[in-house]
Scaffold this motif. Structure first.
Motif, PDB file in Angstrom:
ATOM      1  N   VAL A 131      40.482  51.770  43.252  1.00 31.23           N
ATOM      2  CA  VAL A 131      40.578  50.677  42.281  1.00 31.23           C
ATOM      3  C   VAL A 131      39.808  51.026  41.017  1.00 31.23           C
ATOM      4  O   VAL A 131      40.263  50.779  39.892  1.00 31.23           O
ATOM      5  CB  VAL A 131      40.041  49.379  42.922  1.00 31.23           C
ATOM      6  N   LEU A 132      38.618  51.634  41.178  1.00 32.03           N
ATOM      7  CA  LEU A 132      37.831  52.020  40.003  1.00 32.03           C
ATOM      8  C   LEU A 132      38.542  53.082  39.179  1.00 32.03           C
ATOM      9  O   LEU A 132      38.464  53.087  37.947  1.00 32.03           O
ATOM     10  CB  LEU A 132      36.466  52.544  40.461  1.00 32.03           C
ATOM     11  N   ARG A 156      41.563  53.295  38.580  1.00 34.13           N
ATOM     12  CA  ARG A 156      42.661  52.701  37.780  1.00 34.13           C
ATOM     13  C   ARG A 156      42.141  51.988  36.540  1.00 34.13           C
ATOM     14  O   ARG A 156      42.898  51.349  35.823  1.00 34.13           O
ATOM     15  CB  ARG A 156      43.450  51.717  38.632  1.00 34.13           C
ATOM     16  N   GLY A 157      40.849  52.072  36.299  1.00 33.19           N
ATOM     17  CA  GLY A 157      40.334  51.482  35.079  1.00 33.19           C
ATOM     18  C   GLY A 157      39.480  50.257  35.300  1.00 33.19           C
ATOM     19  O   GLY A 157      38.947  49.691  34.352  1.00 33.19           O
ATOM     20  N   TYR A 158      39.344  49.841  36.552  1.00 34.36           N
ATOM     21  CA  TYR A 158      38.509  48.686  36.823  1.00 34.36           C
ATOM     22  C   TYR A 158      37.051  49.116  36.933  1.00 34.36           C
ATOM     23  O   TYR A 158      36.754  50.304  37.032  1.00 34.36           O
ATOM     24  CB  TYR A 158      38.952  48.009  38.121  1.00 34.36           C
ATOM     25  N   ALA A 159      36.160  48.149  36.914  1.00 32.46           N
ATOM     26  CA  ALA A 159      34.737  48.442  36.999  1.00 32.46           C
ATOM     27  C   ALA A 159      34.058  47.390  37.850  1.00 32.46           C
ATOM     28  O   ALA A 159      34.551  46.278  37.987  1.00 32.46           O
ATOM     29  CB  ALA A 159      34.101  48.470  35.600  1.00 32.46           C
ATOM     30  N   VAL A 160      32.918  47.776  38.438  1.00 31.13           N
ATOM     31  CA  VAL A 160      32.109  46.853  39.228  1.00 31.13           C
ATOM     32  C   VAL A 160      30.822  46.591  38.462  1.00 31.13           C
ATOM     33  O   VAL A 160      30.103  47.529  38.106  1.00 31.13           O
ATOM     34  CB  VAL A 160      31.801  47.432  40.623  1.00 31.13           C
ATOM     35  N   ARG A 196      30.169  37.979  39.836  1.00 27.22           N
ATOM     36  CA  ARG A 196      31.541  37.499  40.038  1.00 27.22           C
ATOM     37  C   ARG A 196      31.940  36.426  39.033  1.00 27.22           C
ATOM     38  O   ARG A 196      33.108  36.116  38.903  1.00 27.22           O
ATOM     39  CB  ARG A 196      31.694  36.937  41.457  1.00 27.22           C
ATOM     40  N   LEU A 208      31.738  52.710  37.002  1.00 26.94           N
ATOM     41  CA  LEU A 208      33.091  53.088  36.587  1.00 26.94           C
ATOM     42  C   LEU A 208      33.693  54.038  37.615  1.00 26.94           C
ATOM     43  O   LEU A 208      33.065  54.382  38.616  1.00 26.94           O
ATOM     44  CB  LEU A 208      33.042  53.740  35.211  1.00 26.94           C
TER      45      LEU A 208
END
Length: 415
Positions: free
Chosen positions: A364-365, A367-371, A381, A396
């Protein structure tokens, strides 16, 4: 009005908690009316303890209740043993329990007074809904074997919500959970639960709905016997599983649901399979396929040897050609069967591999997402959890960056 807390009189006249409790106890126990009082009501809950029988007596309309205890030395002398749903008449005396600051009725005698109004109403409603077919087993729908979106209706402050989240995350990470909050206790609970179920149906994404609560006294679970809630569950467009959290009593909602279990955790365990169990099942299928191929191959080798032995005994060219043709046909058949099974196993393995890949947080990271994590490591959240100037750590797909919050807005993205 103001008080001078430096006044020595205030300190000299102040009572301790034990002192105040003891004073109230003396008032109650010295009252002639309360030393021997007859009370009638309906038993709403009962619990046999090693020291005696503890139960709650309430008015039929549920507006008032009192805790009662019949010690073991007195239980055998009772004409009527208190049971849930029964209307009884009690003789007893008021006593104060200092540790909790509560008063209770010490029971000397209990006499029968007929079926309780609450129990009678419950039975009448149950019979009417049963006659309408709301509890028919034929109407029960099976739960989806591999749901991707699950809805949960419960109180946001209940332990049940935390238990469900923990169980779902452990068994099936990556699952989408839609939370529809509701009040699950009190007069507002039935309407709140009905609205929460309606929100899930209107959203349209959930494949199954969990209705839960973390248990409680019988009188606190009255909302799950409310006709509005029972009909909402029975008429819900998606399968409903209940985990109310009470093992001794069966609510009408449990009868109307497609599946019912005793606890929220059990509901979460039943609604999704365990990813580790799926992997074990897949490995078992691979082993079974290898065994099947080995068995077919062994059988073919044995059959080939039989034919060779037969050819050694028969020297006719025509029979040799016939046997060779049969052998070639069987060989071709074996190759086809083996190829088909191997192809099916490969496709199934690729499907599981893709599913595991989609559940990988690192993917998931990538694909361009970040935590986004706070300083204590907790995942952020919602914007309301953050403050201006707060430092955050953004993870990232490759590496991490530390940022500082410059502005906080509560605007949400819409579909």
């Amino acid at each position: 009005m103001t008080f001078d807390f430096t006044d020595s009189v205030t300190f000299n006249t102040a009572l301790s908690v034990a002192g105040l409790t003891d004073y109230i106890r003396l008032l109650l126990e010295q009252d002639e009316q309360l030393r021997q009082v007859w009370i009638t009501g309906e038993v709403s809950s009962a619990n046999h303890h090693r020291s005696g029988l503890f139960f709650t007596l309430q008015d039929p309309d549920g507006t008032a209740a009192i805790k009662c205890v019949a010690w073991n030395s007195q239980v055998a002398k009772l004409v009527q043993i208190p049971a849930v749903g029964e209307q009884i008449i009690i003789l007893g005396s008021i006593r104060l329990y200092p540790q909790r600051g509560e008063y209770q009725l010490t029971v000397w005698q209990a006499l029968p007074a007929g079926v309780g109004l609450q129990a009678l109403r419950y039975q009448q409603l149950r019979n009417r809904l049963l006659a309408e077919g709301l509890f028919d087993p034929e109407k029960k729908r099976p739960l989806p074997p591999h749901p991707q979106t699950i809805a949960v209706v419960t109180s946001p402050t209940a332990a049940a919500w935390g238990d469900i989240q923990k169980t779902l995350k452990h068994r099936y990470p990556g699952l989408q959970v839609l939370f529809s909050p509701a009040t699950v206790q009190g007069e507002q609970a039935p309407e709140s639960i009905v609205r929460a179920i309606a929100r899930v149906e209107k959203d349209g994404r959930a494949e199954v709905l969990i209705l839960s609560r973390g248990g409680g006294a019988v009188e606190e679970l009255a909302c799950f016997n409310d006709e509005r809630v029972v009909r909402a569950v029975a008429e819900c467009s998606i399968p409903v599983i209940t985990g109310i959290g009470h093992q001794r009593d069966e609510s009408l909602v449990d009868l109307a649901a497609d599946v019912c279990v005793h606890t929220p955790t059990a509901a979460a365990e039943l609604v999704v399979p365990s990813l580790s169990e799926l992997y074990v099942q897949h490995q078992q299928r691979i082993d079974a396929l290898y065994d099947a191929v080995y068995e077919v191959r062994t059988s073919a080798v044995n059959q080939l040897q039989i034919l060779r032995n037969r050819l050694q005994r028969v020297g006719l060219d025509r029979q040799v050609k016939q046997e060779m043709q049969k052998l070639g046909w069987k060989r071709q058949q074996l190759l086809q069967v083996t190829s088909q099974r191997s192809q099916q196993a490969t496709q199934h393995l690729e499907l599981l591999r893709q599913k595991l890949a989609t559940l990988d947080p690192k993917a998931v990271l990538q694909r361009g997402y970040a935590v986004v994590r706070q300083e204590n490591g907790a995942i952020a959240r919602h914007a309301t959890e953050l403050t201006v100037g707060q430092e955050l750590l953004v993870q990232l797909g490759q590496g991490e960056v530390k940022v500082k919050v410059m502005e906080v807005t509560t605007k949400t993205l819409k579909d």
